[in-house]
Design a protein around this motif. Structure first.
Motif, PDB file in Angstrom:
ATOM      1  N   ILE A  87      14.110  -8.311   3.041  1.00 53.32           N
ATOM      2  CA  ILE A  87      12.670  -8.278   3.350  1.00 53.32           C
ATOM      3  C   ILE A  87      12.023  -9.297   4.151  1.00 53.32           C
ATOM      4  O   ILE A  87      11.049  -9.323   4.895  1.00 53.32           O
ATOM      5  CB  ILE A  87      11.976  -7.981   2.018  1.00 53.32           C
ATOM      6  CG1 ILE A  87      12.131  -9.079   1.090  1.00 53.32           C
ATOM      7  CG2 ILE A  87      11.868  -6.801   1.454  1.00 53.32           C
ATOM      8  CD1 ILE A  87      11.438  -9.140  -0.282  1.00 53.32           C
ATOM      9  N   LYS A  88      12.909 -10.433   3.992  1.00 52.70           N
ATOM     10  CA  LYS A  88      12.575 -11.531   4.823  1.00 52.70           C
ATOM     11  C   LYS A  88      12.603 -11.383   6.329  1.00 52.70           C
ATOM     12  O   LYS A  88      11.784 -11.945   7.048  1.00 52.70           O
ATOM     13  CB  LYS A  88      13.435 -12.857   4.499  1.00 52.70           C
ATOM     14  CG  LYS A  88      14.906 -12.892   4.879  1.00 52.70           C
ATOM     15  CD  LYS A  88      15.695 -13.924   4.294  1.00 52.70           C
ATOM     16  CE  LYS A  88      17.082 -13.631   4.786  1.00 52.70           C
ATOM     17  NZ  LYS A  88      17.981 -14.250   3.538  1.00 52.70           N
ATOM     18  N   ARG A  89      13.456 -10.374   6.868  1.00 58.81           N
ATOM     19  CA  ARG A  89      13.339  -9.959   8.435  1.00 58.81           C
ATOM     20  C   ARG A  89      11.931  -9.456   8.835  1.00 58.81           C
ATOM     21  O   ARG A  89      11.668  -9.383   9.925  1.00 58.81           O
ATOM     22  CB  ARG A  89      14.520  -9.230   8.738  1.00 58.81           C
ATOM     23  CG  ARG A  89      15.912  -9.872   8.507  1.00 58.81           C
ATOM     24  CD  ARG A  89      16.991  -9.044   8.830  1.00 58.81           C
ATOM     25  NE  ARG A  89      16.726  -7.925   9.886  1.00 58.81           N
ATOM     26  CZ  ARG A  89      17.535  -6.899   9.734  1.00 58.81           C
ATOM     27  NH1 ARG A  89      18.476  -6.636   8.805  1.00 58.81           N
ATOM     28  NH2 ARG A  89      17.188  -5.994  10.654  1.00 58.81           N
ATOM     29  N   GLY A  90      11.276  -8.793   7.851  1.00 58.10           N
ATOM     30  CA  GLY A  90      10.038  -8.537   8.386  1.00 58.10           C
ATOM     31  C   GLY A  90       8.646  -9.555   8.159  1.00 58.10           C
ATOM     32  O   GLY A  90       7.649  -9.068   8.295  1.00 58.10           O
ATOM     33  N   ILE A  91       9.133 -10.574   7.782  1.00 53.03           N
ATOM     34  CA  ILE A  91       8.185 -11.660   7.662  1.00 53.03           C
ATOM     35  C   ILE A  91       8.429 -12.918   8.569  1.00 53.03           C
ATOM     36  O   ILE A  91       9.418 -13.337   8.810  1.00 53.03           O
ATOM     37  CB  ILE A  91       7.923 -11.993   6.585  1.00 53.03           C
ATOM     38  CG1 ILE A  91       8.001 -10.972   5.251  1.00 53.03           C
ATOM     39  CG2 ILE A  91       6.939 -13.212   6.150  1.00 53.03           C
ATOM     40  CD1 ILE A  91       7.899 -11.301   3.839  1.00 53.03           C
ATOM     41  N   GLY A  92       7.502 -13.470   9.164  1.00 55.05           N
ATOM     42  CA  GLY A  92       7.687 -14.548  10.198  1.00 55.05           C
ATOM     43  C   GLY A  92       6.721 -15.764   9.469  1.00 55.05           C
ATOM     44  O   GLY A  92       5.710 -15.405   8.944  1.00 55.05           O
ATOM     45  N   VAL A  93       7.441 -17.033   9.356  1.00 54.50           N
ATOM     46  CA  VAL A  93       6.898 -18.020   8.805  1.00 54.50           C
ATOM     47  C   VAL A  93       6.745 -19.210  10.104  1.00 54.50           C
ATOM     48  O   VAL A  93       7.755 -19.491  10.403  1.00 54.50           O
ATOM     49  CB  VAL A  93       7.683 -18.387   7.630  1.00 54.50           C
ATOM     50  CG1 VAL A  93       7.117 -19.784   7.072  1.00 54.50           C
ATOM     51  CG2 VAL A  93       7.740 -17.330   6.643  1.00 54.50           C
ATOM     52  N   HIS A 150       5.120  -7.495   8.657  1.00 57.59           N
ATOM     53  CA  HIS A 150       5.190  -6.258   9.572  1.00 57.59           C
ATOM     54  C   HIS A 150       5.269  -5.477   8.108  1.00 57.59           C
ATOM     55  O   HIS A 150       6.520  -5.350   7.656  1.00 57.59           O
ATOM     56  CB  HIS A 150       6.418  -6.424  10.363  1.00 57.59           C
ATOM     57  CG  HIS A 150       6.110  -7.271  11.490  1.00 57.59           C
ATOM     58  ND1 HIS A 150       5.530  -6.801  12.702  1.00 57.59           N
ATOM     59  CD2 HIS A 150       6.498  -8.508  11.865  1.00 57.59           C
ATOM     60  CE1 HIS A 150       5.374  -7.758  13.591  1.00 57.59           C
ATOM     61  NE2 HIS A 150       5.847  -8.997  12.759  1.00 57.59           N
ATOM     62  N   VAL A 151       4.476  -4.425   7.790  1.00 56.95           N
ATOM     63  CA  VAL A 151       4.426  -3.816   6.487  1.00 56.95           C
ATOM     64  C   VAL A 151       4.444  -2.188   6.935  1.00 56.95           C
ATOM     65  O   VAL A 151       3.753  -1.740   7.944  1.00 56.95           O
ATOM     66  CB  VAL A 151       3.539  -3.965   5.425  1.00 56.95           C
ATOM     67  CG1 VAL A 151       3.427  -5.684   5.212  1.00 56.95           C
ATOM     68  CG2 VAL A 151       2.243  -3.791   6.063  1.00 56.95           C
ATOM     69  N   ILE A 152       4.851  -1.382   5.813  1.00 56.10           N
ATOM     70  CA  ILE A 152       4.706  -0.039   5.993  1.00 56.10           C
ATOM     71  C   ILE A 152       3.842   0.344   4.649  1.00 56.10           C
ATOM     72  O   ILE A 152       4.153  -0.354   3.647  1.00 56.10           O
ATOM     73  CB  ILE A 152       6.059   0.775   5.752  1.00 56.10           C
ATOM     74  CG1 ILE A 152       6.807   0.410   7.330  1.00 56.10           C
ATOM     75  CG2 ILE A 152       5.655   2.434   5.699  1.00 56.10           C
ATOM     76  CD1 ILE A 152       8.179   1.121   7.372  1.00 56.10           C
ATOM     77  N   VAL A 153       2.851   0.956   4.980  1.00 55.04           N
ATOM     78  CA  VAL A 153       1.794   1.229   3.841  1.00 55.04           C
ATOM     79  C   VAL A 153       2.139   2.881   3.343  1.00 55.04           C
ATOM     80  O   VAL A 153       2.393   3.485   4.011  1.00 55.04           O
ATOM     81  CB  VAL A 153       0.258   1.225   4.393  1.00 55.04           C
ATOM     82  CG1 VAL A 153       0.127  -0.584   4.565  1.00 55.04           C
ATOM     83  CG2 VAL A 153      -0.054   1.852   5.360  1.00 55.04           C
ATOM     84  N   ALA A 154       1.460   3.092   2.233  1.00 51.36           N
ATOM     85  CA  ALA A 154       1.604   4.367   1.511  1.00 51.36           C
ATOM     86  C   ALA A 154       0.408   5.216   2.298  1.00 51.36           C
ATOM     87  O   ALA A 154      -0.723   4.792   2.479  1.00 51.36           O
ATOM     88  CB  ALA A 154       1.418   4.298  -0.017  1.00 51.36           C
TER      89      ALA A 154
END
Length: 120
Positions: A55-61, A74-78
Motif C-alpha cells: 500500500i505504501k506505493r500508492g502514497i507519496g510523502v 492514490h485511492v480506489i473507492v467503493a
C-alpha cells in the motif's frame, strides 16, 4: 531513502518516509468507502489495486518547510458511496492519526481517486 529528523532533548529521531506511507495507508484502508490504494502506471495509463503489503506505493510523502508533511493518496473507492464524504473521512482520520503517530504536522493531504470498484 528519505527520512525526517526530529531533535529532542534526549537525541535525534529519524522517521523514514516509507514508514509514514505504510502507516498512512493502513489508516486509509480502515476508512469507510476506501477499497484500497492504487498503483498508477503512467506509461500505459493503467490503474491497479495494490495488495495490503504494497500500500505504501500508492502514497507519496514529502516534507515541506518547517517539517510539515504533504501526503498524496492514490485511492480506489467503493461504488455507490459519496466520494466527498469518503475523502472528508479519509482526511480527518489520516490527519489525526498520522500527526499523533509521528509528532509532525500535516500541511496538506491530496487525494487522487483513480478508480471505482464494486464490493462483493
Amino acid at each position: 531513502m528519505k527520512s525526517t529528523s526530529i531533535n529532542t532533548h534526549l537525541g535525534n529521531i529519524a522517521i523514514d518516509n516509507e514508514v509514514i506511507a505504510q502507516y498512512a495507508g493502513a489508516v486509509a484502508n480502515e476508512c469507510f468507502g476506501i477499497v484500497g490504494m492504487a498503483n498508477v502506471n503512467v506509461a500505459d495509463g493503467l490503474v491497479s489495486l495494490l495488495k495490503k503489503d504494497n500500500i505504501k506505493r500508492g502514497i507519496g510523502v514529502s516534507i515541506g518547510q518547517g517539517r510539515k508533511l504533504t501526503l498524496d493518496f492514490h485511492v480506489i473507492v467503493a461504488y455507490g458511496v459519496s466520494i466527498s464524504a469518503v475523502t472528508d473521512n479519509l482526511i480527518d482520520n489520516v490527519k489525526y492519526k498520522v500527526e499523533e503517530f509521528t509528532g509532525l504536522e500535516i500541511e496538506k493531504i491530496n487525494i487522487f481517486v483513480e478508480g471505482v470498484r464494486v464490493i462483493d
